[in-house]
Structures are given as C-alpha cells and as structure tokens.
Design a protein around this motif. Sequence first.
Motif, short mmCIF file in Angstrom:
data_model
loop_
_atom_site.label_atom_id
_atom_site.label_comp_id
_atom_site.label_asym_id
_atom_site.label_seq_id
_atom_site.Cartn_x
_atom_site.Cartn_y
_atom_site.Cartn_z
N ARG A 22 -3.14 63.43 51.52
CA ARG A 22 -3.55 63.31 52.91
C ARG A 22 -2.88 62.12 53.57
O ARG A 22 -2.61 61.10 52.94
CB ARG A 22 -5.07 63.14 53.01
N PHE A 32 -5.73 50.18 54.66
CA PHE A 32 -5.22 50.23 53.28
C PHE A 32 -3.96 49.39 53.10
O PHE A 32 -3.74 48.80 52.04
CB PHE A 32 -4.99 51.69 52.86
N LYS A 89 -17.03 58.52 36.14
CA LYS A 89 -16.42 58.45 37.47
C LYS A 89 -16.67 57.10 38.15
O LYS A 89 -16.09 56.80 39.19
CB LYS A 89 -16.97 59.57 38.36
N HIS A 90 -17.55 56.30 37.60
CA HIS A 90 -17.91 55.03 38.24
C HIS A 90 -16.82 53.97 38.01
O HIS A 90 -16.07 54.06 37.03
CB HIS A 90 -19.25 54.53 37.70
N PRO A 91 -16.73 52.98 38.87
CA PRO A 91 -15.61 52.01 38.79
C PRO A 91 -15.74 51.01 37.64
O PRO A 91 -14.74 50.39 37.28
CB PRO A 91 -15.64 51.30 40.15
N TRP A 98 -24.22 49.09 42.70
CA TRP A 98 -23.62 49.53 43.96
C TRP A 98 -24.16 48.61 45.03
O TRP A 98 -25.33 48.21 44.96
CB TRP A 98 -24.03 50.95 44.29
N LEU A 100 -24.08 47.68 49.48
CA LEU A 100 -23.56 47.70 50.84
C LEU A 100 -23.32 46.24 51.19
O LEU A 100 -24.25 45.43 51.15
CB LEU A 100 -24.57 48.36 51.78
N SER A 109 -21.56 47.60 57.02
CA SER A 109 -21.39 47.24 55.61
C SER A 109 -20.39 48.14 54.90
O SER A 109 -20.33 49.35 55.17
CB SER A 109 -22.74 47.32 54.89
N ILE A 140 -8.68 51.97 48.14
CA ILE A 140 -9.95 51.26 48.06
C ILE A 140 -10.11 50.56 46.70
O ILE A 140 -10.77 49.53 46.59
CB ILE A 140 -11.14 52.23 48.36
N HIS A 141 -9.45 51.09 45.67
CA HIS A 141 -9.53 50.47 44.35
C HIS A 141 -8.70 49.19 44.23
O HIS A 141 -8.72 48.55 43.18
CB HIS A 141 -9.11 51.46 43.26
N MET B 123 -18.14 64.78 46.24
CA MET B 123 -17.01 65.38 46.97
C MET B 123 -17.34 65.68 48.43
O MET B 123 -16.45 66.06 49.18
CB MET B 123 -16.57 66.65 46.24
N PRO B 127 -13.14 61.01 51.81
CA PRO B 127 -12.25 61.01 50.65
C PRO B 127 -11.37 59.76 50.55
O PRO B 127 -10.56 59.66 49.62
CB PRO B 127 -11.39 62.25 50.86
N TYR B 128 -11.51 58.80 51.47
CA TYR B 128 -10.65 57.62 51.48
C TYR B 128 -11.37 56.38 50.94
O TYR B 128 -10.85 55.67 50.09
CB TYR B 128 -10.15 57.33 52.90
N THR B 129 -12.57 56.13 51.47
CA THR B 129 -13.25 54.86 51.13
C THR B 129 -14.50 55.06 50.28
O THR B 129 -14.99 54.11 49.70
CB THR B 129 -13.65 54.10 52.41
N LEU B 130 -15.03 56.29 50.22
CA LEU B 130 -16.28 56.50 49.47
C LEU B 130 -16.08 57.33 48.20
O LEU B 130 -16.38 56.87 47.10
CB LEU B 130 -17.32 57.20 50.37
N PRO B 132 -13.49 58.07 46.34
CA PRO B 132 -12.72 57.50 45.22
C PRO B 132 -13.53 56.53 44.37
O PRO B 132 -13.20 56.31 43.20
CB PRO B 132 -11.55 56.78 45.91
N LEU B 133 -14.58 55.94 44.93
CA LEU B 133 -15.40 55.00 44.15
C LEU B 133 -16.27 55.75 43.14
O LEU B 133 -16.80 55.15 42.21
CB LEU B 133 -16.30 54.18 45.08
N GLY B 134 -16.45 57.05 43.37
CA GLY B 134 -17.24 57.83 42.42
C GLY B 134 -18.74 57.65 42.62
O GLY B 134 -19.52 57.93 41.71
N ILE B 135 -19.15 57.21 43.80
CA ILE B 135 -20.59 57.02 43.99
C ILE B 135 -21.27 58.39 44.08
O ILE B 135 -20.80 59.28 44.77
CB ILE B 135 -20.93 56.12 45.20
N ASP B 136 -22.35 58.54 43.33
CA ASP B 136 -23.04 59.82 43.22
C ASP B 136 -24.26 59.84 44.13
O ASP B 136 -24.64 58.83 44.72
CB ASP B 136 -23.48 60.01 41.76
N SER B 139 -27.26 57.42 43.38
CA SER B 139 -26.95 56.03 43.71
C SER B 139 -27.03 55.77 45.21
O SER B 139 -27.54 54.73 45.65
CB SER B 139 -25.55 55.66 43.19
N LEU B 140 -26.53 56.71 46.00
CA LEU B 140 -26.62 56.54 47.46
C LEU B 140 -28.07 56.52 47.91
O LEU B 140 -28.46 55.70 48.75
CB LEU B 140 -25.85 57.67 48.16
N GLN B 241 -20.54 57.08 57.41
CA GLN B 241 -20.51 55.86 56.60
C GLN B 241 -21.93 55.30 56.45
O GLN B 241 -22.57 54.96 57.45
CB GLN B 241 -19.63 54.81 57.28
N PRO B 242 -22.41 55.16 55.22
CA PRO B 242 -23.79 54.67 55.05
C PRO B 242 -23.97 53.26 55.58
O PRO B 242 -25.06 52.89 56.00
CB PRO B 242 -24.01 54.74 53.53
N GLY B 243 -22.90 52.46 55.58
CA GLY B 243 -23.00 51.07 56.03
C GLY B 243 -23.06 50.89 57.53
O GLY B 243 -23.20 49.78 58.02
#
Lengths: 152, 351
Positions: A22, A32, A89-91, A98, A100, A109, A140-141, B123, B127-130, B132-136, B139-140, B241-243
């Motif tokens: 993308r 980024f 899958k977690h970092p 986790w 905010l 946040s 983001i990583h 999913m 797909p850019y900032t959330l 990729p972190l793998g937050i499920d 957790s949210l 965005q949750p924040g």
Amino acid sequence: MSDAAPGPAFSAHHVVEYTYRRSVGPVLGRFFTELRERRIVGIRRADGTVLVPPAEYDPDSGEALDEIVSVGPTGVVASWAWVRQPSAKHPLERPFAWALIRLDGADSSLLHAVDAGHESAMSTGMRVRPRWREATRGEIHDIECFEPEGAS
Amino acid sequence: MRDVAVLSFAQTPYKRREASRSEVEMVMAVVTEAIADSGIPKGAIGFTCSGSSDYIAGQAFAFVGAVDALGAWPPISESHVEMDGAWALYEAWVKIQCGAADSALVFAFGRSSMGRLPETLTMQLDPYTLAPLGIDAVSLAALQARSLLDRGGVTERDWAEIAVRSRRDAMANPFAQLRGESEVDKLLAEPYLVSPLRKHDCPPISDGAAAVVIAADDVARRAGPRPVWIRGIDHRIEPHQPGVRDLTRSPSTSLAGRKAGAVPERLELAELHAPFTHQEWILREALGLGEGLRINPSGGALAANPMMVAGLARIGEAAQRIRESGSGLALAHATQGHCLQQNLVCVLEAE
C-alpha cells in the motif's frame, strides 16, 4: 446422494493475510519517514490540538489537515493493559503492557507496547520514552517499544 | 415513514465449535424457520440481506457461498454487508422505506472457531499503525476497561456481577453457550487474562447463525404472527484510532439512541450487545438506562457471542420477548469494531 450418517464437515486450511502493498499517502508517509529518522510527528487541528498518529482529515469535522508538528519522543501513559502471555503476533516475547501514550505536545494517544518488566512497574500517568530499533525502516516497528523513563 | 415490523426470528444453538454443519447448513436451518414463522411465502419476500465476514470464514467471497442456502432459482434481489446482521437489517429497513420492497429476509452467520478470533480481529484495524503491532481484540478492550477504572465510579466487582447475572439469565435461554450459577468472589479470585480483564469479563467464542423476517404496513399486519414494530433505528460511528476517543464514553450510542427515539423510562427491557462486561456499563450510561431496567434477559453477548450474529440476535431476542409479553417497548443495541467504535440502536414496540 449418499445415505451415510453426517460426519464432520469438510475443512480446508486457509491463511488469512492482508498481503497488498500500500501507498501510505502524504501524511502517514511523512510520519513514517520521520520515524526512520527517529523522530515522531503529529498534525495540528483547527482548534490547535495535535493528533498522533497524524490523520489526513480531522476525525470530527472532516477538514483536510496539513500542519505537521514535532512531538515527544517522551510521553505519559494514558491507559495500559498488562499481557501475561504474549502471543506470537505481539511485539515482545515476555510479559509487557499495551499502552495508549500521550506524547509530549500531543493531545491524542499513540498505541504501542511498554517493556516494563513487571505489572507493578506500570501505572497511569507514568512517563515513558521510545526504544528505537537499530536499523529503522520507516514503519511503526521502528519504535521497538516504549520503556519507563527512569529505566537504565 | 412506513411502519416496519419484525415478524419472526430464528437462531441456532451457539457452540464453541460447530463441527458437523457448514455455514450453508446453519443458514438454511434458520432461514427456513424464520420464513415459515413469518407467515409470508418464501417467493413473496422482496429483498434479502445478510451480514458476515470473509475474514472469519477465512476465504474471499465466502458470503456468496451462503446464498446457496436460499436456493438458486428464481433470481432474487439480494445484498450483503461485511458487518453484523443488525446492519443488514438496517439496510433492509432502508430498502423498505424507499418503497423498493415490502418485506425482507435478514440473516447472519459466523464460525469464529475456524481461526484464532482475537488475532483475526486484528485485521479490522488500521493496517499502518495498529494492525502491525499485533494488538488483539481482548487487549484493546482491556485498555478501554483500564480507562474506565481510572475514571472511577465502577469497580472490577461491578463487572463480575454483570458476568454472574448474564450467565444466570442464560440458564433460561436454550440457545446460549455459557450459562450457570457462579459467584462474584470466586470470579474475582481468578487471574487476569489481560489486566484489568479476567476471563469472565470476556465473551465466549461462538459459532452460530440467525435470521429475521421484516415487513411493512399491511403486509406485516396480514402476515399472521403478531408484528413487533420498529419504532426507530439508527447507527453512528466514532473515529478508528483508539487514542483519539474517550474510551470510557460512547457518544455514538447516545446519538443513535436519541435518533431512534429511545426513551429509557418507557422501556420494558434492553438487549445490549456488550461483548465485554465493562462495555455494558458504558452503554447503560450512554443510553441513560436506570438500575431498575431489565438488561439482557437472554444472557447477552457474554453468554454467546457469534461474530456478525450477536447484534442481530439482540434485535430478535428483544422483539421475541415483548411479543410474548404482549405489549411494551424494548431497546436493542448492536456494536461493531473495537472498543464499541460503531453502534446501532433499534426501538421496538409490541401491540
């Protein structure tokens, strides 16, 4: 048609992925690109407040936004949740939070992980700083995680 | 506005894993039952709309397969939302308001057991900032729950009481998955799953399907079963965005409730789609529901949470209960996305 009693339904293995490449556009693209340089930016809204991560359009008014501002890199934990058993899958592979994170100069946040070692080290309002990845790539990583500001 | 009524509701028993029936077989069972109970012949139904998610099925265009359950001939007017079936019902309601149909079949299905649901739900995120972190999903929800604890006025004990009440009420619901007596102190002695949430604060993972038939005006009045009228229906969304959001409040629910004409003092009961215990607390506040009001007599999403079905099931359950009691107003709510991002409110009245 078979007369056999119904057995288990047929099943097949599928891998669910979102495999598209993308283009991130002008605003997240800048976010980024700055991360690659180990800097964090947000975007200013009409009322003067700053959104991080930056958005192309104001989430309330829909107005186009374009004034990029530097924030952080340190900030305050606005909310957190402790993960005892990280998933693949977690970092982080060890228990982590986790969070905010309200970066200094921001009014929203950023979601990320905090490597605090133990749940008792976490609290709302604690200060954190980013731990940067050695070779940043503009994603983001590039922030591996955040860590308590006092930690050595 | 045309008067539109819920005529019938059918659902499968909800299970942790539906191993012997495919989606098509699950859908066929509930669609056949809902049509038969509606009093409208199958061929006379003007529109069909379904809600499901291809990510849960694990296959692109999986929703098209479910249409097999409807029969291939004659051609029908059909649509699909990649959302909970409550939003499919909304689309059907709009279609009827536009005069494009007088009746509609709405159905929803989900077999979450085929994947790892909390990770599948990752999913749905940016797909850019959330993502990729793998937050499920759990957790949210836990971040939202912590914000609520920090705000004050509610405790983990309050949440455990919601879990106990839901499981107890579910004992009278033959379709529920998680039911039985439990004790608050025992639940609170359990370890955190993702703090501050324990297992009892989270919904079970459920497979299932549901179907509803709705119809307008005289078509509904002539159909036979006592119609339950949709007096208002509305849905609203908040930023992704949750924040950016105050996660302890649900302004989209408040607004949808106002637009749907919900008057808390006049309600007999409310079916709230709150997959996590603390979210029921947020929704009650957003809708101004008092302590005395009966909430989730079905057991709610804490007793069975079939993805893409649980919201539609709230509407069906609410309609069924006031139809049985003979009169009164009920509120049904559905949610979608993470941390109550999008919310639908439907006000129902039995005559």
